[in-house]
Design a protein around this motif. Structure first.
Motif, short mmCIF file in Angstrom:
data_model
loop_
_atom_site.label_atom_id
_atom_site.label_comp_id
_atom_site.label_asym_id
_atom_site.label_seq_id
_atom_site.Cartn_x
_atom_site.Cartn_y
_atom_site.Cartn_z
N TYR A 1 0.82 -1.21 0.00
CA TYR A 1 0.00 0.00 0.00
C TYR A 1 0.86 1.27 0.00
O TYR A 1 0.49 2.28 -0.60
CB TYR A 1 -0.95 -0.01 1.20
CG TYR A 1 -1.52 -1.38 1.45
CD1 TYR A 1 -2.26 -2.03 0.47
CD2 TYR A 1 -1.28 -2.06 2.65
CE1 TYR A 1 -2.75 -3.31 0.69
CE2 TYR A 1 -1.78 -3.32 2.87
CZ TYR A 1 -2.50 -3.94 1.90
OH TYR A 1 -2.97 -5.21 2.10
N ALA A 2 2.00 1.22 0.67
CA ALA A 2 2.91 2.37 0.66
C ALA A 2 3.44 2.60 -0.75
O ALA A 2 3.60 3.75 -1.19
CB ALA A 2 4.05 2.14 1.64
N TRP A 3 3.73 1.52 -1.46
CA TRP A 3 4.16 1.64 -2.86
C TRP A 3 3.02 2.21 -3.71
O TRP A 3 3.24 3.13 -4.52
CB TRP A 3 4.56 0.27 -3.40
CG TRP A 3 5.88 -0.24 -2.93
CD1 TRP A 3 6.13 -0.96 -1.81
CD2 TRP A 3 7.14 -0.09 -3.59
NE1 TRP A 3 7.46 -1.26 -1.72
CE2 TRP A 3 8.11 -0.75 -2.80
CE3 TRP A 3 7.55 0.53 -4.77
CZ2 TRP A 3 9.45 -0.79 -3.15
CZ3 TRP A 3 8.88 0.49 -5.13
CH2 TRP A 3 9.82 -0.16 -4.33
N MET A 4 1.82 1.67 -3.55
CA MET A 4 0.68 2.15 -4.34
C MET A 4 0.42 3.63 -4.10
O MET A 4 0.19 4.40 -5.03
CB MET A 4 -0.57 1.34 -3.98
CG MET A 4 -0.55 -0.11 -4.42
SD MET A 4 -2.05 -0.98 -3.84
CE MET A 4 -1.69 -2.65 -4.37
N ALA A 5 0.46 4.03 -2.82
CA ALA A 5 0.13 5.41 -2.48
C ALA A 5 1.09 6.42 -3.09
O ALA A 5 0.73 7.57 -3.32
CB ALA A 5 0.10 5.57 -0.96
N LYS A 6 2.31 5.98 -3.35
CA LYS A 6 3.33 6.88 -3.91
C LYS A 6 3.38 6.85 -5.43
O LYS A 6 4.13 7.61 -6.05
CB LYS A 6 4.69 6.55 -3.30
CG LYS A 6 4.74 6.86 -1.80
CD LYS A 6 5.92 6.25 -1.10
CE LYS A 6 5.87 6.57 0.39
NZ LYS A 6 4.63 6.07 1.07
N ALA A 7 2.60 5.98 -6.03
CA ALA A 7 2.56 5.88 -7.49
C ALA A 7 1.58 6.90 -8.07
O ALA A 7 0.59 7.26 -7.44
CB ALA A 7 2.15 4.47 -7.90
N ASP A 8 1.86 7.33 -9.28
CA ASP A 8 0.94 8.24 -9.97
C ASP A 8 -0.22 7.50 -10.61
O ASP A 8 -1.25 8.11 -10.94
CB ASP A 8 1.69 9.03 -11.06
CG ASP A 8 2.52 10.16 -10.48
OD1 ASP A 8 2.37 10.46 -9.28
OD2 ASP A 8 3.33 10.74 -11.23
N LEU A 9 -0.08 6.17 -10.79
CA LEU A 9 -1.12 5.41 -11.44
C LEU A 9 -0.92 3.92 -11.14
O LEU A 9 0.20 3.43 -11.13
CB LEU A 9 -1.07 5.62 -12.97
CG LEU A 9 -2.13 4.94 -13.83
CD1 LEU A 9 -3.52 5.52 -13.54
CD2 LEU A 9 -1.79 5.09 -15.32
N MET A 10 -2.02 3.21 -10.85
CA MET A 10 -2.02 1.76 -10.72
C MET A 10 -2.61 1.18 -11.99
O MET A 10 -3.71 1.56 -12.42
CB MET A 10 -2.86 1.34 -9.51
CG MET A 10 -3.17 -0.15 -9.44
SD MET A 10 -1.80 -1.14 -8.86
CE MET A 10 -2.68 -2.67 -8.42
N VAL A 11 -1.88 0.24 -12.61
CA VAL A 11 -2.35 -0.39 -13.84
C VAL A 11 -2.49 -1.89 -13.60
O VAL A 11 -1.55 -2.54 -13.15
CB VAL A 11 -1.38 -0.14 -15.01
CG1 VAL A 11 -1.97 -0.71 -16.30
CG2 VAL A 11 -1.09 1.35 -15.18
N LEU A 12 -3.68 -2.42 -13.88
CA LEU A 12 -3.94 -3.84 -13.71
C LEU A 12 -4.42 -4.39 -15.07
O LEU A 12 -5.57 -4.22 -15.44
CB LEU A 12 -5.02 -4.07 -12.65
CG LEU A 12 -5.11 -5.46 -12.06
CD1 LEU A 12 -3.91 -5.76 -11.16
CD2 LEU A 12 -6.40 -5.63 -11.26
N PRO A 13 -3.53 -5.08 -15.82
CA PRO A 13 -3.87 -5.49 -17.19
C PRO A 13 -4.41 -6.91 -17.30
O PRO A 13 -4.29 -7.54 -18.36
CB PRO A 13 -2.50 -5.38 -17.89
CG PRO A 13 -1.52 -5.77 -16.83
CD PRO A 13 -2.10 -5.28 -15.52
N SER A 14 -5.01 -7.45 -16.26
CA SER A 14 -5.37 -8.87 -16.17
C SER A 14 -6.23 -9.34 -17.34
O SER A 14 -7.08 -8.62 -17.85
CB SER A 14 -6.14 -9.14 -14.89
OG SER A 14 -5.38 -8.80 -13.75
N ARG A 15 -6.00 -10.61 -17.71
CA ARG A 15 -6.85 -11.27 -18.71
C ARG A 15 -8.15 -11.77 -18.06
O ARG A 15 -9.19 -11.85 -18.72
CB ARG A 15 -6.10 -12.43 -19.35
CG ARG A 15 -4.94 -11.98 -20.22
CD ARG A 15 -4.28 -13.13 -20.94
NE ARG A 15 -3.41 -12.62 -21.99
CZ ARG A 15 -2.08 -12.46 -21.86
NH1 ARG A 15 -1.49 -12.79 -20.72
NH2 ARG A 15 -1.37 -11.97 -22.85
#
Length: 407
Positions: free
Chosen positions: A296-310
């Motif tokens: 969550y600390a990594w996610m919070a510092k990211a500008d965007l979360m990308v989830l490309p799941s099939r």
């Protein structure tokens, strides 16, 4: 313990619930099981967890380890961790068929369970076998499915014959359950159609998200983070998660000029993905971090979360990104994507396996901070739908459906 529901006046003892899994490796299903073990009201429910192996990162989250029932010699006989395809070796099939149902049957008898809930297809098949022949001592059984069964079987089965056999066995097993629980709306309808299940047996509860815990953890430092802005992806490095599509889209988007790409998770595709990143000329901008205790600390510092799941069941990582305050971009995969977020309000969606659409969406969102802020705010509102106490209470209601008649 955090339950709030009070014991019904007519009951003389709590309902005995047994949660069955192979181990606490993995993701959403294992986290749900641990939440239930820790949080269901002990006045109403005597909850135990049965494991073939006492292994996995979520073991440390179990508050009362005396509630774990672990098969003897589990590390020797039940090492099922790894890719789905790896489970179709002759040794694994024979070993599972011979030993695992007996191990689960011993756990069921030891716990004297009123209700058993098993998690995911492989475990569900083993528990189906374990329950055979118990007669009047058979507890009620809830088969919980957390993934796209057709997609999983299609990816894991090495031949059309095994695929057909696997689907046939899964259908027979799930029809034998007293209830089948899905974790997203479209999965529930998909299971009825794909496996020929009775609609009356289907239940649906979205995965619980521990919003308060995520909020407390998301501000922790991340010393290993890139020194420049980054986008993030979190998930096992397997075919289902389509990281190669993300790498191609990231390269095509040109966002690598300003943003690094951080990928959290472990899996069998790591070396292959490293090679692809190098071939695409973006190797120096991509960071494969592996498993982290605090994503969550990594996610919070990211500008965007990308989830490309099939495919997914209920994409827990996506909901956790919303709780972390991270703008979300994901594929419109089956299942659960539209349960997690509303396109254009709490995130954005693109088609599955569409490199161009994903690249365009990444570059467009990175270029528009105001749009990302709007999605962030919408996501924080949306994730309240999955607040853990409300979800656990839904499980309490489900288990109460099968409360035994007590003198």
């Amino acid at each position: 313990m955090h339950g709030t529901t009070h014991l019904a006046a007519h009951s003389v003892r709590p309902i005995r619930v047994l949660l069955l899994l192979t181990s606490l490796h993995g993701g959403g299903a294992e986290r749900v099981a641990v939440h239930l073990l820790n949080r269901l009201d002990p006045e109403r429910f005597d909850v135990r967890m049965g494991l073939l192996r006492a292994a996995g990162p979520y073991i440390d989250l179990v508050e009362d380890k005396s509630r774990l029932i672990v098969a003897p010699d589990g590390d020797k006989h039940f090492n099922f961790d790894g890719t789905n395809k790896a489970q179709y070796t002759t040794g694994n099939i024979v070993g599972a068929a011979a030993r695992a149902p007996l191990a689960f049957r011993r756990m069921i008898r030891e716990s004297e369970a009123d209700v058993v809930m098993s998690f995911l297809k492989g475990t569900n098949l083993l528990v189906w076998l374990a329950l055979k022949g118990l007669g009047k001592k058979r507890p009620k059984w809830i088969a919980r499915e957390g993934n796209n069964v057709l997609a999983v079987v299609g990816e894991e089965a090495p031949s059309a014959f095994i695929r057909k056999a696997s689907l046939g066995l899964t259908s027979r097993a799930y029809r034998a359950a007293d209830a089948v629980l899905a974790n997203s709306t479209d999965m529930a309808s998909g299971l009825v159609e794909d496996l020929g299940l009775e609609a009356a047996k289907m239940r649906m509860i979205n995965n619980p998200i521990d919003i308060e815990r995520i909020a407390a953890m998301r501000d922790e430092g991340v010393p290993a983070a890139p020194k420049r802005p980054f986008i993030i992806c979190a998930g096992r490095l397997e075919y289902q998660k389509a990281h190669e599509v993300l790498l191609r889209a990231y390269a095509k988007s040109g966002v690598w000029r300003t943003h690094a790409l951080v990928i959290l998770g472990k899996g069998s595709k790591l070396n292959e993905l490293h090679r692809l990143a190098a071939q695409l000329g973006i190797g120096e901008y991509v960071r494969f971090i592996g498993f982290v205790a605090n994503p969550y600390a990594w996610m919070a510092k990211a500008d965007l979360m990308v989830l490309p799941s099939r495919w997914e069941g209920f994409p827990t990582a996506a909901a956790e990104a919303l709780a972390s305050g991270t703008p979300l971009l994901m594929t419109d995969c089956k299942f659960g994507a539209r349960d997690v977020m509303e396109p254009g309000v709490s995130g954005e969606m693109v088609p599955v396996d569409d490199v161009d659409a994903l690249a365009n969406a990444i570059s467009s969102l990175i270029a528009d901070p105001a749009r990302r802020k709007s999605l962030r705010d919408g996501g924080l509102e949306r994730v309240r739908n999955f607040a853990i106490d409300a979800m656990v209470e839904k499980y309490a209601d489900l288990f109460a459906e099968f409360e035994p008649v007590q003198a």
